[in-house]
Design a protein around this motif. Sequence first.
Motif, PDB file in Angstrom:
ATOM      1  N   ALA A 109       1.947  -7.891  -5.153  1.00 59.66           N
ATOM      2  CA  ALA A 109       1.360  -6.644  -5.735  1.00 59.66           C
ATOM      3  C   ALA A 109       1.822  -5.313  -5.079  1.00 59.66           C
ATOM      4  N   ASP A 110       1.988  -5.418  -3.794  1.00 63.10           N
ATOM      5  CA  ASP A 110       2.519  -4.351  -2.928  1.00 63.10           C
ATOM      6  C   ASP A 110       3.913  -3.979  -2.604  1.00 63.10           C
ATOM      7  N   ASP A 111       4.625  -4.891  -3.450  1.00 58.23           N
ATOM      8  CA  ASP A 111       6.039  -4.784  -3.258  1.00 58.23           C
ATOM      9  C   ASP A 111       6.780  -3.606  -3.561  1.00 58.23           C
ATOM     10  N   ASP A 112       6.389  -2.820  -4.649  1.00 56.40           N
ATOM     11  CA  ASP A 112       6.954  -1.561  -4.895  1.00 56.40           C
ATOM     12  C   ASP A 112       6.660  -0.384  -3.813  1.00 56.40           C
ATOM     13  N   SER A 113       5.180  -0.458  -3.394  1.00 51.20           N
ATOM     14  CA  SER A 113       5.041   0.442  -2.484  1.00 51.20           C
ATOM     15  C   SER A 113       5.441   0.173  -1.159  1.00 51.20           C
TER      16      SER A 113
END
Length: 250
Positions: A109-113
């Motif tokens: 879930a943290d990939d984009d950030s």
Amino acid sequence: MKTGVEGHAITVRGRLSDVSIAVAAGEIHALVGPNGSGKSTLLAVLAGDLTPDSGTVVVGGEKWSGIGAREAARRRALLAQETPLAFPFTVREVVGWGRLPWRGTAQAADDDSAVADALTAHDLGDLRDRPVTSLSGGERARVHLARILAQRAPVLLLDEADAALDLAGQAHLDAAVRARRDVGDAIVIVSHDLGRLAALADCVTLLSRGRVASQGTAESTLTAEALTRAYGVPVSAGSADGHQVFWSQG
């Protein structure tokens, strides 16, 4: 508990002999020494990419031999000296590779950030859609630094990551490394820039001919006497504008 990395009595035939090192969480540890002294070999052993003939490597209290490849990639990020790319992947795609170990986990879930933060940290936002093959050597080096930062592993291993960087790139690198230390990561750096390492590193291991020649704080390890013995040429140390400088008299 934060993750550190330790190597105990490591021997790699012809390259390392009875080398021990401990890198605590929240610490920057520099590996220095002349070419061929074993720095890259030791880094590969610490990364779990090279199995020593004898000795053990422990990451977060667990031996590498008990850790699978994907889990290893979640625990440590390694930037090797050379990372060739022959195909025109974009900067954003290459940096995104750093997130592959987390696929299928809650951390995905943290990939984009994570990718966005890494692009920003190395001033790559304007290049995100450019093919990496179209970039300069220094720009490509920044892309690969961003890739391993996006990995967000608690152990960061950098093998001459500053070699192709200009002064601005070095400043971005040093700021990123300090930020990782401040959140409790363990960082190991190989570099020939002794002056920068004197200001950056908490601990230093000086290698010579595959052995530990000196180990301790930067102040106690990066001395003219120790460097002269390790490099085999007369080395002087001094200060300029509050920073340590080193030069060869040979």
